[in-house]
Scaffold this motif. Structure first.
Motif, mmCIF file in Angstrom:
data_model
loop_
_atom_site.group_PDB
_atom_site.id
_atom_site.type_symbol
_atom_site.label_atom_id
_atom_site.label_comp_id
_atom_site.label_asym_id
_atom_site.label_seq_id
_atom_site.Cartn_x
_atom_site.Cartn_y
_atom_site.Cartn_z
ATOM 1 N N PRO A 69 -44.998 2.177 -56.734
ATOM 2 C CA PRO A 69 -44.556 3.573 -56.901
ATOM 3 C C PRO A 69 -43.268 3.883 -56.142
ATOM 4 N N ARG A 70 -43.125 3.335 -54.955
ATOM 5 C CA ARG A 70 -41.908 3.571 -54.169
ATOM 6 C C ARG A 70 -40.697 2.945 -54.852
ATOM 7 N N TRP A 71 -40.857 1.720 -55.364
ATOM 8 C CA TRP A 71 -39.749 1.056 -56.053
ATOM 9 C C TRP A 71 -39.394 1.768 -57.349
ATOM 10 N N VAL A 72 -40.392 2.239 -58.059
ATOM 11 C CA VAL A 72 -40.136 2.949 -59.316
ATOM 12 C C VAL A 72 -39.303 4.199 -59.042
ATOM 13 N N GLU A 73 -39.628 4.935 -57.995
ATOM 14 C CA GLU A 73 -38.859 6.148 -57.663
ATOM 15 C C GLU A 73 -37.417 5.807 -57.283
ATOM 16 N N ASP A 119 -30.097 -7.521 -65.714
ATOM 17 C CA ASP A 119 -31.316 -7.346 -64.932
ATOM 18 C C ASP A 119 -31.650 -5.869 -64.772
ATOM 19 N N GLY A 120 -30.631 -5.039 -64.662
ATOM 20 C CA GLY A 120 -30.860 -3.599 -64.555
ATOM 21 C C GLY A 120 -31.582 -3.055 -65.771
ATOM 22 N N MET A 121 -31.245 -3.590 -66.939
ATOM 23 C CA MET A 121 -31.929 -3.164 -68.164
ATOM 24 C C MET A 121 -33.414 -3.509 -68.091
ATOM 25 N N LEU A 122 -33.733 -4.665 -67.534
ATOM 26 C CA LEU A 122 -35.138 -5.052 -67.396
ATOM 27 C C LEU A 122 -35.868 -4.093 -66.460
ATOM 28 N N PHE A 123 -35.221 -3.761 -65.349
ATOM 29 C CA PHE A 123 -35.839 -2.812 -64.418
ATOM 30 C C PHE A 123 -35.997 -1.432 -65.063
ATOM 31 N N GLN A 124 -35.002 -0.998 -65.828
ATOM 32 C CA GLN A 124 -35.095 0.303 -66.483
ATOM 33 C C GLN A 124 -36.261 0.335 -67.476
ATOM 34 N N PHE A 129 -41.983 1.805 -68.740
ATOM 35 C CA PHE A 129 -43.369 1.415 -68.982
ATOM 36 C C PHE A 129 -44.296 2.026 -67.933
ATOM 37 N N LEU A 130 -43.880 2.002 -66.677
ATOM 38 C CA LEU A 130 -44.732 2.510 -65.609
ATOM 39 C C LEU A 130 -44.791 4.039 -65.584
ATOM 40 N N SER A 131 -43.870 4.680 -66.263
ATOM 41 C CA SER A 131 -43.856 6.142 -66.319
ATOM 42 C C SER A 131 -44.674 6.679 -67.479
#
Length: 133
Positions: A69-73, A119-124, A129-131
């Motif tokens: 959750p912290r990383w997602v924010e 890689d940024g696209m993968l994180f986005q 997905f997590l949202s």
């Protein structure tokens, strides 16, 4: 909120389009959204739960689940500011060097660079997905 289908003569097809537009409107917080205005939602909605989990495990490998959750924010704010470190740091109420260090730490743990385009696209996508429920 409402979703509106594209013009169609097939009622069931139109209903399905309107339903997808309605779901996207709810996530975006928009009062009305046309089916023709959604794109990413169409793709994300078709991903199976198994594929979603495999993707998330790959992108956030090495990150403890309790830290997600912290990383997602952090990532959500960073990308919402188009990678502008100072603006994102201000929004997160931290120094830009602190944010930069955190992004470097994420890269060290996952092997993916959140500052790079690919890689940024993968994180986005992972954050999207997590949202979602």
């Amino acid at each position: 909120m409402s979703g509106v289908a594209d013009e169609t003569h097939d009622v069931s097809h139109g209903f399905a389009q309107a339903e997808k537009a309605l779901q996207a409107a709810g996530r975006r917080g928009e009062p009305v959204l046309w089916y023709g205005e959604i794109a990413l939602e169409l793709v994300l909605g078709e991903v199976t739960p198994e594929a979603r989990q495999a993707f998330l495990a790959r992108v956030f490998r090495g990150v403890p689940e309790t830290a997600l959750p912290r990383w997602v924010e952090v990532l959500r704010v960073y990308y919402a500011h188009d990678g502008a470190l100072q603006q994102a740091a201000d929004a997160l109420f931290m120094h830009k060097n602190t944010l930069g260090g955190r992004l470097d730490r994420l890269q060290a743990v996952t092997g993916l660079n959140p500052r790079s385009r690919a890689d940024g696209m993968l994180f986005q996508l992972a954050v999207e997905f997590l949202s979602r429920p």
